[in-house]
Every structure is written in structure tokens, then in C-alpha cells.
Design a protein around this motif. Sequence first.
Motif, PDB file in Angstrom:
ATOM      1  N   THR A  18      28.232  62.385 -59.278  1.00  0.00           N
ATOM      2  CA  THR A  18      27.030  63.218 -59.207  1.00  0.00           C
ATOM      3  C   THR A  18      25.830  62.399 -58.771  1.00  0.00           C
ATOM      4  N   PHE A  19      25.995  61.075 -58.742  1.00  0.00           N
ATOM      5  CA  PHE A  19      24.924  60.204 -58.266  1.00  0.00           C
ATOM      6  C   PHE A  19      25.556  58.990 -57.584  1.00  0.00           C
ATOM      7  N   HIS A  20      24.780  58.367 -56.723  1.00  0.00           N
ATOM      8  CA  HIS A  20      25.249  57.210 -55.953  1.00  0.00           C
ATOM      9  C   HIS A  20      24.944  55.931 -56.723  1.00  0.00           C
ATOM     10  N   THR A  21      25.895  55.019 -56.746  1.00  0.00           N
ATOM     11  CA  THR A  21      25.688  53.695 -57.322  1.00  0.00           C
ATOM     12  C   THR A  21      25.775  52.685 -56.192  1.00  0.00           C
ATOM     13  N   GLU A  22      24.688  52.011 -55.907  1.00  0.00           N
ATOM     14  CA  GLU A  22      24.662  50.995 -54.855  1.00  0.00           C
ATOM     15  C   GLU A  22      25.440  49.773 -55.346  1.00  0.00           C
ATOM     16  N   LEU A  23      26.507  49.405 -54.640  1.00  0.00           N
ATOM     17  CA  LEU A  23      27.291  48.223 -55.021  1.00  0.00           C
ATOM     18  C   LEU A  23      27.012  47.052 -54.098  1.00  0.00           C
ATOM     19  N   ARG A  24      26.934  47.307 -52.797  1.00  0.00           N
ATOM     20  CA  ARG A  24      26.797  46.237 -51.808  1.00  0.00           C
ATOM     21  C   ARG A  24      25.513  45.450 -52.007  1.00  0.00           C
ATOM     22  N   SER A  25      24.388  46.117 -52.179  1.00  0.00           N
ATOM     23  CA  SER A  25      23.115  45.406 -52.296  1.00  0.00           C
ATOM     24  C   SER A  25      23.033  44.600 -53.586  1.00  0.00           C
ATOM     25  N   ARG A  26      23.814  44.976 -54.573  1.00  0.00           N
ATOM     26  CA  ARG A  26      23.812  44.232 -55.837  1.00  0.00           C
ATOM     27  C   ARG A  26      24.524  42.896 -55.672  1.00  0.00           C
ATOM     28  N   GLN A  27      25.187  42.699 -54.526  1.00  0.00           N
ATOM     29  CA  GLN A  27      25.869  41.431 -54.237  1.00  0.00           C
ATOM     30  C   GLN A  27      25.069  40.590 -53.250  1.00  0.00           C
ATOM     31  N   GLY A  28      23.935  41.067 -52.805  1.00  0.00           N
ATOM     32  CA  GLY A  28      23.191  40.332 -51.790  1.00  0.00           C
ATOM     33  C   GLY A  28      23.828  40.456 -50.414  1.00  0.00           C
ATOM     34  N   GLY A  29      24.555  41.576 -50.184  1.00  0.00           N
ATOM     35  CA  GLY A  29      25.242  41.782 -48.911  1.00  0.00           C
ATOM     36  C   GLY A  29      24.241  42.063 -47.787  1.00  0.00           C
ATOM     37  N   TYR A  30      24.720  41.977 -46.573  1.00  0.00           N
ATOM     38  CA  TYR A  30      23.918  42.178 -45.378  1.00  0.00           C
ATOM     39  C   TYR A  30      23.432  43.618 -45.320  1.00  0.00           C
TER      40      TYR A  30
END
Length: 196
Positions: free
Chosen positions: A182-194
Motif C-alpha cells: 500500500t506504500f513504497h519503500t525505497e531500498l536502493r537509495s538506502r544503500q547509497g546506490g546510483y
Amino acid sequence: MKPPISPATALAYIDLLTLTLVGFVAFAILMVLPKEQQAATDENRPPGMVSVEIRWPDGLDTDVDLWVQAPTDRPVGYSNRSGLYFDLLRDDLGQRNDGLGLNYENAYTRGTPDGEYVVNLHLYSNAARILPIPVNVEVRAHDARSSRSVWSGSAVLERGGQEITVLRFMVDGARIAVHTPTFHTELRSRQGGYLQ
């Protein structure tokens, strides 16, 4: 003429045959009993591991990234290929370094602790310049003897740099419950990804 068998010798043969028969019956019971008990408990056994696989159209020069997160662990994807539970086994870059032209990524867990798992997709690059990009996703539970599909479906990436949460699932003992996010969880940016 054969000498007669003494009563003591006859009794010894009878004892030996009886012990052999009892041993065989006990062995047969022991071989069947664990299988019946095991069959009864198979439904309650937690999965040994979980795999997540994504596929998008083969031959397309597009880099779609799989991001996954297990409970109490950090996100796993192209910039962090392993965590406490998940390992990213294949990071597909589209057509770069790909002799077969197959487009897929997959990740596996080592064990399945109870809690919530998150599965995300990220459109990293799109040299093919074709949009939208349909992506098939499948989650499977595995143990030593079997593998079963827990969820399969598809999602669509509509623009470069887009990251979406495809699904969440809860592991509670032997039960895996999938629910639509029901909501988005940002995973990539939490790793310092490009970020594009």
C-alpha cells in the motif's frame, strides 16, 4: 542317515528365526513410521530459503535491478550483493557482457527469519529507449525436498530511474503471507546506490 536334531539345537534355531523375524518387523515399522510423521509435519515446516526472480523481455538493452530486503537486514541489490539473509546471484546489465541475451536477475535467502520481506524493481538504464518495461516476478519457497511458488505476477516500469515496491510478504513460522504493497519503500537509495 542324518543324526536326529537335539531339542536344544531345535530351540536355538527357533529362537534365531524368531529374533530375525522380530528384527525385520521392527526395521519395517521404523522405516514407515518416520515417513508418516514427516508427512504430517511437512505442512508446518518453515521454508528453508526463499528465491526471488525477475525477468523482462529478452534481447532488450535495458538494465532492470532487483532489490530485496529481509527483516532486520539491509537492502540487497547491485551495490550491496549480500546481506545477512539475501544474496543477489545475478546482476543483469542488459546487453553488456551478456552472450545469451537473456534478461533476468535473482536473489536467494539463507534461511527465512520471521518478519516482513520487501521486493522492489528499479529501472537503472534503458539504452533500448522502449517504455514501458514489463517485468515478471516470481517468489519461491524451497526446502531440502521441494520448491513451491509463493507468488508470481508482473509489474511495469514506466520511466528511467523509477523504483517501485512490487510486493511484501510476511514469514511467520511455516506460513508465508503475500500482500499488495500500500506504500513504497525505497531500498536502493538506502544503500547509497546510483541515482539517475
